[in-house]
Design an enzyme around this catalytic site. Structure first.
Site, PDB file in Angstrom:
ATOM      1  N   LYS A 188      -5.414   9.348  -8.634  1.00 45.56           N
ATOM      2  CA  LYS A 188      -4.105   8.679  -8.585  1.00 45.56           C
ATOM      3  C   LYS A 188      -4.390   7.186  -8.589  1.00 45.56           C
ATOM      4  CE  LYS A 188      -1.214   6.856  -6.335  1.00 45.56           C
ATOM      5  NZ  LYS A 188      -0.741   5.478  -6.635  1.00 45.56           N
ATOM      6  N   GLU A 264     -12.343   3.378   2.189  1.00 41.59           N
ATOM      7  CA  GLU A 264     -12.939   2.057   1.896  1.00 41.59           C
ATOM      8  C   GLU A 264     -11.779   1.079   1.975  1.00 41.59           C
ATOM      9  OE1 GLU A 264     -16.129   1.927   1.428  1.00 41.59           O
ATOM     10  OE2 GLU A 264     -16.583   4.001   0.937  1.00 41.59           O
ATOM     11  N   CYS A 299     -11.983  -7.148  -1.850  1.00 42.91           N
ATOM     12  CA  CYS A 299     -12.021  -6.694  -0.452  1.00 42.91           C
ATOM     13  C   CYS A 299     -13.072  -7.447   0.348  1.00 42.91           C
ATOM     14  CB  CYS A 299     -12.307  -5.203  -0.419  1.00 42.91           C
ATOM     15  SG  CYS A 299     -13.739  -4.761  -1.412  1.00 42.91           S
ATOM     16  N   GLU A 398      -6.041 -10.142   6.459  1.00 39.61           N
ATOM     17  CA  GLU A 398      -6.474 -10.169   5.062  1.00 39.61           C
ATOM     18  C   GLU A 398      -5.324 -10.689   4.202  1.00 39.61           C
ATOM     19  OE1 GLU A 398      -6.892  -6.411   2.902  1.00 39.61           O
ATOM     20  OE2 GLU A 398      -8.813  -7.139   2.151  1.00 39.61           O
TER      21      GLU A 398
HETATM   22  P1  NAD Z   1      -2.732   0.038  -0.895  1.00 42.88           P
HETATM   23  O1  NAD Z   1      -3.262   0.663   0.345  1.00 42.88           O
HETATM   24  O2  NAD Z   1      -1.359  -0.477  -0.896  1.00 42.88           O
HETATM   25  O3  NAD Z   1      -2.802   1.077  -2.112  1.00 42.88           O
HETATM   26  C1  NAD Z   1      -4.001   1.720  -2.489  1.00 42.88           C
HETATM   27  C2  NAD Z   1      -3.656   3.044  -3.159  1.00 42.88           C
HETATM   28  O4  NAD Z   1      -3.026   3.874  -2.202  1.00 42.88           O
HETATM   29  C3  NAD Z   1      -2.700   2.919  -4.336  1.00 42.88           C
HETATM   30  O5  NAD Z   1      -3.045   3.845  -5.330  1.00 42.88           O
HETATM   31  C4  NAD Z   1      -1.363   3.274  -3.712  1.00 42.88           C
HETATM   32  O6  NAD Z   1      -0.429   3.793  -4.618  1.00 42.88           O
HETATM   33  C5  NAD Z   1      -1.781   4.327  -2.705  1.00 42.88           C
HETATM   34  N1  NAD Z   1      -0.844   4.467  -1.592  1.00 42.88           N
HETATM   35  C6  NAD Z   1      -0.059   3.500  -1.049  1.00 42.88           C
HETATM   36  N2  NAD Z   1       0.711   4.014  -0.062  1.00 42.88           N
HETATM   37  C7  NAD Z   1       0.399   5.336   0.017  1.00 42.88           C
HETATM   38  C8  NAD Z   1       0.864   6.401   0.824  1.00 42.88           C
HETATM   39  N3  NAD Z   1       1.824   6.223   1.736  1.00 42.88           N
HETATM   40  N4  NAD Z   1       0.307   7.618   0.644  1.00 42.88           N
HETATM   41  C9  NAD Z   1      -0.654   7.819  -0.288  1.00 42.88           C
HETATM   42  N5  NAD Z   1      -1.114   6.852  -1.103  1.00 42.88           N
HETATM   43  C10 NAD Z   1      -0.599   5.620  -0.950  1.00 42.88           C
HETATM   44  O7  NAD Z   1      -3.784  -1.089  -1.288  1.00 42.88           O
HETATM   45  P2  NAD Z   1      -3.734  -2.082  -2.536  1.00 42.88           P
HETATM   46  O8  NAD Z   1      -2.765  -3.165  -2.266  1.00 42.88           O
HETATM   47  O9  NAD Z   1      -3.594  -1.294  -3.796  1.00 42.88           O
HETATM   48  O10 NAD Z   1      -5.223  -2.650  -2.520  1.00 42.88           O
HETATM   49  C11 NAD Z   1      -5.635  -3.718  -1.761  1.00 42.88           C
HETATM   50  C12 NAD Z   1      -6.443  -3.254  -0.566  1.00 42.88           C
HETATM   51  O11 NAD Z   1      -7.582  -2.503  -0.998  1.00 42.88           O
HETATM   52  C13 NAD Z   1      -6.996  -4.419   0.223  1.00 42.88           C
HETATM   53  O12 NAD Z   1      -6.816  -4.181   1.593  1.00 42.88           O
HETATM   54  C14 NAD Z   1      -8.477  -4.400  -0.131  1.00 42.88           C
HETATM   55  O13 NAD Z   1      -9.316  -4.996   0.830  1.00 42.88           O
HETATM   56  C15 NAD Z   1      -8.741  -2.947  -0.284  1.00 42.88           C
HETATM   57  N6  NAD Z   1      -9.965  -2.705  -1.050  1.00 42.88           N
HETATM   58  C16 NAD Z   1     -11.069  -2.229  -0.394  1.00 42.88           C
HETATM   59  C17 NAD Z   1     -12.262  -2.018  -1.097  1.00 42.88           C
HETATM   60  C18 NAD Z   1     -13.490  -1.455  -0.409  1.00 42.88           C
HETATM   61  O14 NAD Z   1     -14.405  -1.019  -1.108  1.00 42.88           O
HETATM   62  N7  NAD Z   1     -13.562  -1.459   0.913  1.00 42.88           N
HETATM   63  C19 NAD Z   1     -12.322  -2.293  -2.463  1.00 42.88           C
HETATM   64  C20 NAD Z   1     -11.183  -2.783  -3.102  1.00 42.88           C
HETATM   65  C21 NAD Z   1      -9.996  -2.987  -2.384  1.00 42.88           C
END
Ligand code: NAD
Length: 497
Positions: A188, A264, A299, A398
């Site tokens: 997804k 992650e 991240c 963040e």
């Molecule tokens: P997000 O948590 O909003 O979304 C990530 C994914 O989760 C998306 O596909 C989204 O549609 C899905 N999602 C959102 N709400 C959900 C729910 N209620 N149930 C199931 N799935 C859901 O994050 P984002 O804004 O897309 O990404 C940014 C974040 O990702 C930042 O916090 C960043 O630090 C983190 N990140 C971490 C790493 C790592 O390796 N640690 C790498 C890249 C990004």
């Protein structure tokens, strides 16, 4: 490739937002879609299938069938390797198209989509393909009358949920080990960046991955994402995203089948500069590069810069002097170094943090404003705040945009206390020419990756992931196989031994 050509090619690019289930493109079962706009200039890109629980059910059923009949898991590792190496080659062959998807979807400069995202994705798939027929199982040191085999087995159906900042790379970090180990996958992608994932699934099929082994269902997190994470037939979730959503993943697992959850998550990585470091200009150049790369939407961006008070003023000047290099430009211009913020929501979040920094008394020594508003897209100047205090929001939370906070420390103990006083623990960096200090501080930092006198080294051979609320799993390296395999012990009796 000229600027004009990338624009022309973007205009001519076929965009298909339908899901990919059981080896074919499909509209959402209820026919719903949502419009995806580009942060480059606000243009409408495509209608994207709005996956719901019924679409996830169809994708999981297809993945489960493929796993149970062993059409992929039953192949010898060397055969899986061959298919995945072909997949990696096809990714490279589709370089321009995939790079355009990334740039149009989430706004990163085309030069980095081409030079970083596409090759890193292909390299990751190829690395796990190469590894899979070189990893041996174990025999335990038991008594002579028994043989205990410890074997890794594919887990089953893996749900993969990824963010938008490196859409393909984040997916590849999970697809590589999960597919190489013989699992089926339902991916997804983020609703903000679904295009490249859908194309990857087509390329995998073309490479010879059997139908149903790799499915992609686009949609919103609270719809498709939630349905996938709650599904009783999904054995594990490989999740990358925010800490807030990571918490939900654990809750979904608890409410359903206790599936494994590998999170992650976010970061607020500390970058510590000691006065004994002999090349402050290099440290300043490095921190600016790491912070402003990908518009600060990384991240592990070093967004908390802790500098000894005796050199802070000089260091801030050196960092601010780097800012002109990172002024945002048109992502489809091959010279652009910093592109667009992913969407209006994220732009407002970033601008909100900038306002909060100012309101709490920090000083923006450079940047602090929105840029290129007449483009129709979403851009922010590279921003450096000095005079940041540990309790300010911009020091603790963040931001996920091009905003750096500079704090000061008195001595080593103070530096460490400030660096570790965060719920996050993804990455950290220490800059010191004193060998003892560099090792001492590196050991004491609570982070999954610690850099000493550099920030940009990275390789598939090393694990990537966080301490504390930055997550639990580790992507990359051979350790990632642990996430997508079960360990089975088989006891065999040996009579007469
Ligand atoms: P997000 O948590 O909003 O979304 C990530 C994914 O989760 C998306 O596909 C989204 O549609 C899905 N999602 C959102 N709400 C959900 C729910 N209620 N149930 C199931 N799935 C859901 O994050 P984002 O804004 O897309 O990404 C940014 C974040 O990702 C930042 O916090 C960043 O630090 C983190 N990140 C971490 C790493 C790592 O390796 N640690 C790498 C890249 C990004």
């Amino acid at each position: 490739m000229t600027d004009k050509t990338w624009h022309q090619r973007a205009a001519e690019l076929p965009l298909d937002g339908r899901a990919f289930i059981g080896g074919e493109r499909r509209a959402a079962l209820d026919g719903q879609s949502f419009d995806k706009h580009s942060p480059v200039d606000g243009r409408r890109l495509a209608a994207i299938a709005r996956g719901q629980a019924a679409d996830i059910d169809a994708a999981v059923a297809s993945a489960r069938r493929a796993f149970e009949d062993r059409r992929w898991a039953g192949k010898p590792p060397a055969a899986r390797k061959k298919v995945l190496l072909r997949f990696a080659d096809l990714i490279l062959a589709a370089r321009d198209e995939l790079a355009l998807f990334e740039t149009l979807d989430m706004g990163k400069p085309i030069q980095y989509s081409l030079a970083v995202d596409v090759p890193a994705t292909a390299r990751c798939i190829a690395w796990y393909a190469e590894a899979v027929d070189k990893v041996y199982d174990e025999i335990a040191p038991t008594a002579a009358n028994a043989l205990a085999l410890i074997q890794r087995e594919a887990m089953g159906v893996i749900g993969v949920i990824v963010p938008w900042n490196y859409p393909m790379i984040m997916a590849a970090w999970k697809l590589g080990p999960a597919l190489a180990a013989g699992n089926s996958v339902v991916l997804k992608p983020s609703e903000k960046s679904p295009l490249s994932a859908l194309r990857l699934a087509e390329l995998a099929l073309q490479a010879g991955l059997p139908e149903g082994v790799f499915n992609v269902v686009p949609g919103y997190g609270h719809e498709a994402g939630e349905a996938l994470a709650l599904h009783m037939e999904v054995d594990a979730i490989g999740f990358t995203g925010s800490t807030r959503t990571g918490r939900r993943m654990l809750d979904y697992a608890g409410r359903s089948n206790l599936k494994r959850v590998y999170n992650e998550l976010g970061g607020k990585s500390a970058f510590l500069v000691f006065p004994d470091f002999d090349d402050l200009a290099r440290a300043a150049k490095t921190v600016a590069g790491a912070m402003f790369f990908n518009q600060g939407e990384s991240c592990n961006a070093p967004s908390r810069v802790l500098v000894h008070e005796s050199i802070a003023e000089q260091f801030v000047e050196l960092v601010a002097a780097q800012a002109p290099r990172y002024q945002p430009g048109d992502p489809l211009d091959a010279q652009t170094v910093m592109g667009a913020i992913v969407d209006a929501t994220q732009l407002n979040t970033v601008m909100g943090y900038i306002e909060s920094g100012k309101a709490e008394g920090a000083r923006a020594v450079t940047g602090g404003r929105q840029a290129r508003a007449d483009s129709g897209g979403f851009y922010v100047e590279p921003t450096v705040f000095d005079g940041v205090a540990p309790q300010m929001k911009i020091a603790r939370e963040e931001i996920f945009g091009p905003v750096m906070s500079v704090l000061r420390f008195k001595d080593e103990a103070d530096a460490l206390a400030q660096a570790n006083a965060s719920p996050y623990g993804l990455a950290a960096s220490v800059w010191s020419s004193n060998l003892d200090r560099a090792h001492r501080v590196a050991r004491a930092l609570r982070a999954g990756t610690v850099h000493v006198n550099q920030y940009d080294e990275d390789d598939l051979t090393v694990p990537f992931g966080g301490y504390k609320q930055s997550g639990n799993g580790r992507d990359k390296s051979l350790h990632a196989f642990d996430k997508y395999t079960e360990l089975k012990t088989t006891w065999i009796r040996i009579n007469g031994a």
